[in-house]
Design a protein around this motif. Structure first.
Motif, PDB file in Angstrom:
ATOM      1  N   LYS A 227      43.604  33.649  40.949  1.00  0.00           N
ATOM      2  CA  LYS A 227      44.323  33.707  39.670  1.00  0.00           C
ATOM      3  C   LYS A 227      45.830  33.544  39.838  1.00  0.00           C
ATOM      4  CE  LYS A 227      42.939  35.909  36.167  1.00  0.00           C
ATOM      5  NZ  LYS A 227      42.644  36.920  35.132  1.00  0.00           N
ATOM      6  N   GLY A 228      46.257  33.264  41.053  1.00  0.00           N
ATOM      7  CA  GLY A 228      47.663  32.982  41.286  1.00  0.00           C
ATOM      8  C   GLY A 228      48.524  34.193  41.594  1.00  0.00           C
ATOM      9  N   TYR A 229      47.916  35.348  41.790  1.00  0.00           N
ATOM     10  CA  TYR A 229      48.707  36.533  42.116  1.00  0.00           C
ATOM     11  C   TYR A 229      49.122  36.516  43.584  1.00  0.00           C
ATOM     12  CZ  TYR A 229      46.812  38.168  37.659  1.00  0.00           C
ATOM     13  OH  TYR A 229      46.470  38.280  36.338  1.00  0.00           O
ATOM     14  N   LYS A 230      50.221  37.214  43.867  1.00  0.00           N
ATOM     15  CA  LYS A 230      50.735  37.252  45.228  1.00  0.00           C
ATOM     16  C   LYS A 230      50.619  38.622  45.877  1.00  0.00           C
ATOM     17  CE  LYS A 230      54.056  33.482  44.560  1.00  0.00           C
ATOM     18  NZ  LYS A 230      53.260  32.542  45.364  1.00  0.00           N
ATOM     19  N   ASP A 237      47.325  44.970  38.063  1.00  0.00           N
ATOM     20  CA  ASP A 237      47.827  45.040  36.682  1.00  0.00           C
ATOM     21  C   ASP A 237      46.970  44.216  35.724  1.00  0.00           C
ATOM     22  OD1 ASP A 237      49.928  46.739  37.255  1.00  0.00           O
ATOM     23  OD2 ASP A 237      51.390  45.129  37.557  1.00  0.00           O
ATOM     24  N   ASP A 238      45.984  43.492  36.270  1.00  0.00           N
ATOM     25  CA  ASP A 238      45.110  42.628  35.474  1.00  0.00           C
ATOM     26  C   ASP A 238      43.784  43.342  35.239  1.00  0.00           C
ATOM     27  OD1 ASP A 238      43.324  40.727  34.494  1.00  0.00           O
ATOM     28  OD2 ASP A 238      44.076  39.116  35.782  1.00  0.00           O
ATOM     29  N   GLU A 240      41.018  42.267  34.198  1.00  0.00           N
ATOM     30  CA  GLU A 240      39.888  41.473  34.683  1.00  0.00           C
ATOM     31  C   GLU A 240      39.667  41.699  36.181  1.00  0.00           C
ATOM     32  OE1 GLU A 240      38.524  36.788  35.150  1.00  0.00           O
ATOM     33  OE2 GLU A 240      40.123  37.316  33.744  1.00  0.00           O
ATOM     34  N   MET A 241      40.756  41.812  36.923  1.00  0.00           N
ATOM     35  CA  MET A 241      40.651  42.074  38.363  1.00  0.00           C
ATOM     36  C   MET A 241      40.059  43.460  38.621  1.00  0.00           C
ATOM     37  SD  MET A 241      41.681  39.526  40.326  1.00  0.00           S
ATOM     38  CE  MET A 241      40.584  38.671  39.208  1.00  0.00           C
ATOM     39  N   ILE A 242      40.489  44.430  37.825  1.00  0.00           N
ATOM     40  CA  ILE A 242      39.973  45.785  37.996  1.00  0.00           C
ATOM     41  C   ILE A 242      38.487  45.833  37.658  1.00  0.00           C
ATOM     42  CG2 ILE A 242      40.119  48.156  37.135  1.00  0.00           C
ATOM     43  CD1 ILE A 242      43.110  47.741  36.802  1.00  0.00           C
ATOM     44  N   HIS A 243      38.094  45.128  36.613  1.00  0.00           N
ATOM     45  CA  HIS A 243      36.681  45.087  36.218  1.00  0.00           C
ATOM     46  C   HIS A 243      35.829  44.495  37.344  1.00  0.00           C
ATOM     47  CE1 HIS A 243      33.179  44.843  33.615  1.00  0.00           C
ATOM     48  NE2 HIS A 243      33.044  43.564  33.951  1.00  0.00           N
ATOM     49  N   LEU A 244      36.316  43.419  37.962  1.00  0.00           N
ATOM     50  CA  LEU A 244      35.588  42.796  39.068  1.00  0.00           C
ATOM     51  C   LEU A 244      35.557  43.725  40.285  1.00  0.00           C
ATOM     52  CD1 LEU A 244      34.104  40.407  40.265  1.00  0.00           C
ATOM     53  CD2 LEU A 244      36.296  39.283  40.669  1.00  0.00           C
ATOM     54  N   LEU A 245      36.679  44.379  40.554  1.00  0.00           N
ATOM     55  CA  LEU A 245      36.749  45.338  41.658  1.00  0.00           C
ATOM     56  C   LEU A 245      35.750  46.465  41.453  1.00  0.00           C
ATOM     57  CD1 LEU A 245      38.080  46.723  44.144  1.00  0.00           C
ATOM     58  CD2 LEU A 245      39.784  47.658  42.546  1.00  0.00           C
TER      59      LEU A 245
END
Length: 378
Positions: A227-230, A237-238, A240-245
């Motif tokens: 998703k382009g995060y570094k 902070d996303d 969607e990322m937390i949901h997947l985690l």
């Protein structure tokens, strides 16, 4: 009491070395980094800062260093005199420290026991180190050495962020840590190590950590980079990322609680604690660093493939499979394993590369699902 620790890097100074000193040991660090070793000998101390809003710190005193490349004889002599030997050098470096350890152990006074503990992010680290040490001993010496030298396996957990300080010895670490040591491999008296937990069976602790902390970190890294995060903070902070985690850790929780009959409520408390650690803005790390060495992390016994395959006969591990697919996209030119992985994909296609890296057979249902996610992420 004297301790020798191989690896004067972040984990060595900020975690294991600090605990050894707080437990009453004089600590000799063995490394090949000239700058760090020279500064250790010059200062005889360093500062550890806790990576949270308090910025509390403490000084680790009574330390020194030996460059094992320049002075292997002195390094072996230190091992010969040590009351405990530890290492945090990385799994691939264990073979390179083995000759010095073998020489030092062979020179020890007869009947004086010592324990050599590999504090690595791997399963069976001390077992592997023992195998490497044995390669440098004659059968007669090996029998004598291993009669008085224990190699207990251990599991370690402490996040150390990327950092830069004016003093190269200063190290910042998170407040949380876990060091679990298996008693069955010990020789002589159990060493006194402040904050360490000694258990009869280490396997549940190793796999709990590997398949929660490390699998979770891999999920954040590989999916976040897509998703382009570094950084870890950006990814966390996303929603969607937390949901997947959370989905990934739900799947590894099913695997772990089923395999080891862990208390589900206690394990969920552990999982929540781990997720909160990822949220700590003071230990946010670069996703390219967290994701490095993708071939090792995709391998059959490691954090992604192992639980996914283990679950596949019971449930479809969707979130783990998505993370494996994201790992196939890891393309950091500074990482040799990432370069190798992308070469395999270019030469033979993603399914064949996945099979080579993980053992997941090309054409299998799991492989087909993973490659489907891989193609969707393009």
């Amino acid at each position: 009491m004297k301790a020798v620790h191989f690896g004067a890097g972040n984990i060595g100074r900020g975690f294991i070395g600090a605990i050894l000193q707080q437990s009453g040991y004089e600590v000799t660090f063995i490394d090949v980094n000239d700058e760090v070793i020279d500064r250790l000998n010059q200062d005889g101390k360093y500062e550890v800062v806790l990576a949270d809003e308090t910025k509390e710190s403490f000084v680790v005193n009574g330390v020194n260093g030996i460059n094992s490349k320049e002075n292997p004889v002195a390094a072996a002599a230190a091992v010969a005199e040590a009351d405990i030997v530890t290492a945090s050098v990385g799994p691939h470096v264990l073979p390179f420290i083995a000759p010095v350890i073998a020489k030092g152990l062979s020179e020890r006074q007869a009947g004086v026991s010592v324990n050599v503990i590999a504090c690595e992010n791997m399963i069976g680290g001390s077992d592997q180190l023992k195998e490497e040490v044995e390669k440098h001993l004659s059968p007669e010496d090996a029998e004598r050495v291993f009669a008085q030298a224990g190699f207990p396996n251990s599991a370690v957990d402490r996040i150390v962020p990327i950092q830069h300080h004016d003093n190269p010895l200063t190290i910042e670490v998170e407040r949380y840590f876990e060091w679990v040591i298996e008693t069955t491999g010990l020789k002589g008296e159990q060493p006194v190590l402040k904050g360490a937990l000694f258990v009869e069976n280490l396997v549940p602790f190793i796999e709990r950590k590997l398949l929660t902390v490390n699998t979770g970190h891999a999920s954040i890294a590989y999916n976040g980079l897509l998703k382009g995060y570094k950084t870890v903070k950006e990814a966390m902070d996303d929603p969607e990322m937390i949901h997947l985690l959370e989905g990934v850790l739900e799947e590894t929780s099913i695997f772990l609680t089923g395999k080891f009959d862990l208390d589900k409520s206690e394990h969920q408390t552990y999982v929540k604690k781990i997720i909160e650690r990822y949220r700590n803005p003071y230990i946010s790390d670069g996703l390219d660093r967290v994701g490095r060495a993708p071939l090792r992390k995709l391998s059959a016994g490691d954090r992604l493939t192992y639980p996914a395959v283990g679950l596949s006969n019971h449930v479809e591990p969707v979130n783990l499979e998505k993370t494996i697919a994201a790992a196939l996209r890891f393309n950091i030119t500074e990482d040799p394993e990432a370069v190798q992985l992308q070469e395999w994909i270019k030469q033979d296609g993603p399914a064949a590369a996945l099979e080579k890296a993980s053992g997941i057979e090309a054409g299998s249902e799991m492989s087909n699902r993973i490659i489907g996610y891989y193609q969707q992420s393009n």
